[in-house]
Design an enzyme around this catalytic site. Sequence first.
Site: not given
Ligand code: PGA
Length: 255
Positions: A100, A174, A218
């Site tokens: 991540h 992401e 998001s």
């Molecule tokens: P978010 O985070 O949905 O709050 O943007 C996603 C993630 O970091 O896996």
Amino acid sequence: MKLNTFIFVANWKMQLSFNETEELAREYFEHLTLIKKIPNLRIILCPSFPALFPLSRLFKNSEIKLGAQDCSQFRAGAYTGQVCAKSIAELGCHYCIIGHSERRHYNHETNTEIADKVQRLLEQELQPIICVGETKQEYKEQKAFTALEQQLEPVLTRIADIGISHEPIHIAYEPIWSIGTGIVPSNTYLNEIFTWIEDHTQKILGKERVVGLLYGGSVSEQTIAALKKVKKISGLLIGEASLDFQKFNNIVNLI
Ligand code: PGA
């Protein structure tokens, strides 16, 4: 090969304490029957390490699966504070998030370490959810594909080299500039990115390997309508919105 199950991965990060995590998990458990019942849909909860044990008991006979948020790059040994993939498997998890951007940033994880972690997970027949994504700067400079290639290449090559497991793997795109900002990329951009990831993955792993393509950043009740139109997406990695059962359930129902 495309994943035939659409997966919703709730990444609870370190947002909740042990007790708070159990409380939220109970809410999910109580409302299990409300969650849209369609075949080939799977919910995966990823709490922090200490909560995995009580949650594995709670969801033992349910359709909800569990995932960890990280694992050690080592099998076992003198590695204070680390948790091995074997323990994660023994706890009853089926999945584990790896690489991540928050771990790459705060823990300085390298692509080689991430490849090691993926190998440890596959040895335990756990499905890795490998996170990749470009920074805002890279996005602005149109260097996303270069960034993705640097992150994906060592991991995919390792998977191809070890050839020990046929577990599905998942690649979660992401973009860092989207996480927690409320901004999601345009569908045109996402289509380009996922086409590139799919082609690149097939080139290294072959067409037969089952690879889930996830989007994260998001995901919310507001952004889901647009994301739904990106046909290559076979799952979502959800942070903030997964901390509220109602919001999460609304997202599931809108897919
Ligand atoms: P978010 O985070 O949905 O709050 O943007 C996603 C993630 O970091 O896996």
